[in-house]
Design an enzyme around this catalytic site. Sequence first.
Site, PDB file in Angstrom:
ATOM      1  N   SER A 113       0.904  -1.069  -0.173  1.00 25.83           N
ATOM      2  CA  SER A 113      -0.056  -0.044   0.099  1.00 25.83           C
ATOM      3  C   SER A 113       0.868   1.233   0.011  1.00 25.83           C
ATOM      4  CB  SER A 113      -0.896  -0.007   0.862  1.00 25.83           C
ATOM      5  OG  SER A 113      -2.072   0.977   1.065  1.00 25.83           O
TER       6      SER A 113
ATOM      7  N   HIS B 299      -6.994  -6.020  -0.433  1.00 28.15           N
ATOM      8  CA  HIS B 299      -5.840  -4.989  -0.336  1.00 28.15           C
ATOM      9  C   HIS B 299      -4.828  -5.675   0.813  1.00 28.15           C
ATOM     10  CE1 HIS B 299      -3.770  -1.331  -0.419  1.00 28.15           C
ATOM     11  NE2 HIS B 299      -4.147  -1.106   0.720  1.00 28.15           N
TER      12      HIS B 299
ATOM     13  N   ASP C  67      -8.758  -6.043  -4.618  1.00 32.19           N
ATOM     14  CA  ASP C  67      -8.234  -5.104  -3.956  1.00 32.19           C
ATOM     15  C   ASP C  67      -9.331  -4.081  -4.028  1.00 32.19           C
ATOM     16  OD1 ASP C  67      -7.149  -2.452  -2.739  1.00 32.19           O
ATOM     17  OD2 ASP C  67      -5.187  -3.466  -3.498  1.00 32.19           O
TER      18      ASP C  67
END
Length: 385
Positions: free
Chosen positions: A113, A364, A326
Amino acid sequence: VAATLAPSADSDIKIEVWLPTSGWNGKFQGVGNGGWTGSIAVPALSEAIRRGYAAASTDTGHEGGSGQFALGHPEKLIDFGWRAVHEMTVKSKAVVNAFYGSAPQRSYWVGCSSAGKQGLKEAQKFPEDYDGIVAGAPANYWTHLVTQSLWAAQATLKDPASAIPRDKYALIHDAAVAQCDAGDGVRDGVIEDPSRCQFDPKALLCSNGDGPSCLTAAQVAAAQKIYAPARNPRTGQEIFPGLAIGSEKGWAALAGGPRPLSIADDHYKFVVFKNPDWDFKTLDFDRDLELADRIDVDFGLNANDPNLQKYAARGGKILMYHGWNDQLIAPVNSINYLKSVEKALGPAKTADLLRLFMVPGMTHCAGGDGTSSFDMLKVLEQWVE
């Protein structure tokens, strides 16, 4: 070893360097952060130590998970954008050298991320810092990513009629999987490659009124907008890809309300407009994005420079991965970055430098209907060493 770094008069960068007192593998690992997060990543440090690494983490120069720290503090925003990680890396290697009497033989970065973005930024701006980088689901096109997050929020929250009840996310997801699951030859509840799936939520349109097993016309339009790329309304140019088919069970993060994703909201409130009362429903996807990109030139939050020539020249390696499901960062963004590097360096040189793995069903950074357990660092070590 805990330290505070102050590369500018307004910097207050906290770092921690963890050093095994026995069994050091001779290597260093930097670990990153998610979102705006300003804290030491203790779980990641613990995992690095378990594997024999000397490791370091930084709070990137602020505390907490809000972007409010940036209001009136441009130097702290630069620290968050790139400076804190680089300063941490340089100082931590010095600590390692002092403690063990020798410098690390290899240095690796591991993160997902915002931490994936941090890793790519290191390769682009400071190619000597790390020999290998694991960059998961990178938030590397930051200004456009946060804009797409608000695009999805506007799709369902700007007009109450467009709101998709959370209990309908599974309805949409199940319909998409039913249509596209078998495309890879096996029904396992996972869409292997959503880019080959032609699912249209219009198939769920209610024949009359509304109901728990169908979508209204306004809800269909909202779902289609979430799947679609965010676009400049004047030029039609793509701003950022939309979420992939298969991500529906996680849509609450961007489109579930009552507020948009705070990471995106904070960027426009505290960085772009410097107004805590700014309303995301007023975002202009033409004029305001241009302003955001212009401001970012001074702060370096984006990490989408495809010119990795210097990193390639010193033998650096990057392993990227991105889950197809995601729900926060559209997975096609990673494909777009790979293509931009291939265009800049050529496919052959890129393949020796950067590999991207798209993970079916993964959400994610972890979790989801597919696998999300794999040892990317071990593979990277083998590739580099």
